[in-house]
Motif scaffolding. Sequence first.
Motif, mmCIF file in Angstrom:
data_model
loop_
_atom_site.group_PDB
_atom_site.id
_atom_site.type_symbol
_atom_site.label_atom_id
_atom_site.label_comp_id
_atom_site.label_asym_id
_atom_site.label_seq_id
_atom_site.Cartn_x
_atom_site.Cartn_y
_atom_site.Cartn_z
ATOM 1 N N MET A 1 -10.822 -4.758 8.882
ATOM 2 C CA MET A 1 -10.774 -5.702 7.567
ATOM 3 C C MET A 1 -9.073 -5.412 6.997
ATOM 4 O O MET A 1 -8.932 -6.245 6.973
ATOM 5 N N SER A 2 -8.816 -4.321 7.260
ATOM 6 C CA SER A 2 -7.303 -3.978 7.121
ATOM 7 C C SER A 2 -5.918 -4.152 8.205
ATOM 8 O O SER A 2 -5.309 -5.248 7.456
ATOM 9 N N ILE A 3 -6.051 -4.803 9.196
ATOM 10 C CA ILE A 3 -5.430 -5.453 10.238
ATOM 11 C C ILE A 3 -5.326 -7.161 9.965
ATOM 12 O O ILE A 3 -4.555 -7.775 9.208
ATOM 13 N N PHE A 4 -6.989 -7.472 9.285
ATOM 14 C CA PHE A 4 -6.684 -8.895 8.873
ATOM 15 C C PHE A 4 -6.175 -9.435 7.237
ATOM 16 O O PHE A 4 -5.557 -10.045 7.298
ATOM 17 N N LEU A 5 -6.346 -8.436 6.635
ATOM 18 C CA LEU A 5 -5.236 -8.298 4.946
ATOM 19 C C LEU A 5 -4.240 -7.130 5.268
ATOM 20 O O LEU A 5 -3.506 -8.841 4.632
ATOM 21 N N LEU A 6 -3.661 -6.980 6.190
ATOM 22 C CA LEU A 6 -1.668 -7.156 6.396
ATOM 23 C C LEU A 6 -1.404 -8.447 7.250
ATOM 24 O O LEU A 6 -0.373 -8.919 7.136
ATOM 25 N N ASP A 7 -2.322 -8.978 7.881
ATOM 26 C CA ASP A 7 -2.124 -10.138 8.803
ATOM 27 C C ASP A 7 -1.863 -11.324 7.500
ATOM 28 O O ASP A 7 -0.930 -11.969 7.870
ATOM 29 N N THR A 8 -2.530 -11.421 7.124
ATOM 30 C CA THR A 8 -3.098 -12.017 5.960
ATOM 31 C C THR A 8 -1.780 -12.259 4.890
ATOM 32 O O THR A 8 -0.981 -13.289 4.869
ATOM 33 N N VAL A 9 -1.329 -11.045 4.650
ATOM 34 C CA VAL A 9 -0.074 -10.716 3.784
ATOM 35 C C VAL A 9 1.147 -10.891 4.104
ATOM 36 O O VAL A 9 2.338 -11.546 3.583
ATOM 37 N N LEU A 10 1.309 -9.996 5.379
ATOM 38 C CA LEU A 10 2.924 -9.983 5.900
ATOM 39 C C LEU A 10 2.808 -11.455 5.958
ATOM 40 O O LEU A 10 3.880 -12.219 6.613
ATOM 41 N N GLY A 11 1.817 -12.095 7.259
ATOM 42 C CA GLY A 11 1.874 -12.860 7.822
ATOM 43 C C GLY A 11 2.411 -14.522 7.157
ATOM 44 O O GLY A 11 3.105 -14.882 6.846
ATOM 45 N N LEU A 75 3.208 -6.026 13.473
ATOM 46 C CA LEU A 75 3.180 -6.393 14.735
ATOM 47 C C LEU A 75 3.359 -4.547 14.317
ATOM 48 O O LEU A 75 1.965 -4.026 15.368
ATOM 49 N N ALA A 76 4.041 -3.832 13.733
ATOM 50 C CA ALA A 76 4.106 -2.273 14.320
ATOM 51 C C ALA A 76 2.950 -2.134 13.848
ATOM 52 O O ALA A 76 2.368 -1.116 14.122
ATOM 53 N N GLY A 77 2.388 -2.449 11.790
ATOM 54 C CA GLY A 77 1.249 -1.862 11.377
ATOM 55 C C GLY A 77 0.107 -2.509 11.879
ATOM 56 O O GLY A 77 -1.106 -1.341 12.331
ATOM 57 N N ILE A 78 0.139 -3.657 12.527
ATOM 58 C CA ILE A 78 -1.352 -3.921 13.812
ATOM 59 C C ILE A 78 -1.080 -2.832 14.423
ATOM 60 O O ILE A 78 -2.316 -2.174 14.528
ATOM 61 N N HIS A 79 0.058 -2.625 15.079
ATOM 62 C CA HIS A 79 -0.069 -1.562 15.832
ATOM 63 C C HIS A 79 -0.675 -0.392 16.604
ATOM 64 O O HIS A 79 -1.487 0.607 16.742
ATOM 65 N N MET A 80 0.079 0.317 14.597
ATOM 66 C CA MET A 80 -0.404 1.624 14.361
ATOM 67 C C MET A 80 -1.761 1.475 14.024
ATOM 68 O O MET A 80 -2.687 2.508 13.903
ATOM 69 N N LEU A 81 -2.825 0.579 13.240
ATOM 70 C CA LEU A 81 -3.879 0.681 12.554
ATOM 71 C C LEU A 81 -4.811 -0.031 14.195
ATOM 72 O O LEU A 81 -6.206 1.060 13.967
ATOM 73 N N GLN A 82 -4.425 -0.173 15.382
ATOM 74 C CA GLN A 82 -4.951 -0.090 16.674
ATOM 75 C C GLN A 82 -4.685 1.232 17.299
ATOM 76 O O GLN A 82 -5.821 1.532 17.835
ATOM 77 N N GLY A 83 -4.544 2.088 17.127
ATOM 78 C CA GLY A 83 -4.317 3.324 17.500
ATOM 79 C C GLY A 83 -2.844 3.455 18.659
ATOM 80 O O GLY A 83 -3.343 4.484 19.419
ATOM 81 N N TYR A 84 -1.808 2.727 18.709
ATOM 82 C CA TYR A 84 -1.195 3.134 19.299
ATOM 83 C C TYR A 84 -0.146 3.619 19.018
ATOM 84 O O TYR A 84 0.044 4.062 18.043
ATOM 85 N N ASP A 85 0.155 5.058 19.914
ATOM 86 C CA ASP A 85 1.058 6.259 19.776
ATOM 87 C C ASP A 85 1.920 5.870 20.027
ATOM 88 O O ASP A 85 3.226 5.700 21.263
ATOM 89 N N PHE A 86 2.957 5.390 18.946
ATOM 90 C CA PHE A 86 4.675 4.900 19.112
ATOM 91 C C PHE A 86 5.433 6.117 19.544
ATOM 92 O O PHE A 86 6.395 6.245 19.786
ATOM 93 N N SER A 87 5.394 7.359 19.218
ATOM 94 C CA SER A 87 5.887 8.595 19.690
ATOM 95 C C SER A 87 6.100 8.967 20.721
ATOM 96 O O SER A 87 7.686 9.815 21.544
ATOM 97 N N GLY A 95 11.862 -1.498 20.772
ATOM 98 C CA GLY A 95 12.345 -3.153 21.584
ATOM 99 C C GLY A 95 11.858 -3.807 21.861
ATOM 100 O O GLY A 95 11.628 -5.241 21.584
ATOM 101 N N GLY A 96 9.708 -3.666 22.328
ATOM 102 C CA GLY A 96 9.066 -4.927 22.654
ATOM 103 C C GLY A 96 8.725 -5.686 21.273
ATOM 104 O O GLY A 96 8.209 -6.408 21.148
ATOM 105 N N LEU A 97 8.283 -4.726 20.459
ATOM 106 C CA LEU A 97 8.323 -5.112 19.116
ATOM 107 C C LEU A 97 9.066 -6.380 18.024
ATOM 108 O O LEU A 97 8.527 -6.797 17.907
ATOM 109 N N SER A 98 10.378 -5.988 18.585
ATOM 110 C CA SER A 98 11.623 -6.734 17.996
ATOM 111 C C SER A 98 11.266 -7.852 18.922
ATOM 112 O O SER A 98 11.349 -9.005 17.819
ATOM 113 N N LEU A 99 11.310 -7.956 20.044
ATOM 114 C CA LEU A 99 11.473 -9.377 20.706
ATOM 115 C C LEU A 99 10.200 -10.187 20.904
ATOM 116 O O LEU A 99 9.959 -11.122 20.780
#
Length: 186
Positions: A1-11, A75-87, A95-99
């Motif tokens: 649900m939060s990914i959908f909202l983030l995608d809708t608003v920022l998209g 993209l960063a928000g979606i990856h964080m909500l999906q549990g991607y560890d950026f640390s 770099g990957g998210l920028s591309l």
Amino acid sequence: MSIFLLDTVLGLFSLALLLRFYMQLLRAPYRNPLSQFLIAITDFLVKPARRIIPSFRSMDLSTLLLAWLAQLLLLAGIHMLQGYDFSSTIGIAAGGLSLLALVEIIKMTLYIVMVAVIMQAVLSWFNPYSPLAPVLDSFTRPFLGVFRRYIPSIGNIDLSPLFVLVIIQLLLFVAGGMEREISRLF
């Protein structure tokens, strides 16, 4: 649900910024409801950004950069909500998210042109004097003009939109492949 909202608003906000950028670049009529709407919803960020980021020739780089930043945040928000560890891989991930954000901007541009070409073709059949016609003409003229020079109308039917749509589809395949390759990196 939060990914959908983030995608809708920022998209949608990224789309609005990108539309504003192209309307200024292609010199779309300023006094139309779409231009006024885009200016109203994006001015709060574009005006301060213009003080920092200068324009280059007729390109409003601040608006384009803001559209890219909105995609990057999305993209960063979606990856964080999906549990991607950026640390652990912050440099590679950044770099990957920028591309990926750049590829998304390219894909969004292709979709904008595709929708504009389709809408212009449909409006030319049903209501060629619509208030939206000058805006669509300014969006599509650079793309359709290339083909109109070499491909004549057949029976008063302009085939240039067909060629533009085929090339856009090919470019979308290429962009999708690039997106998959970049996603594999991180």
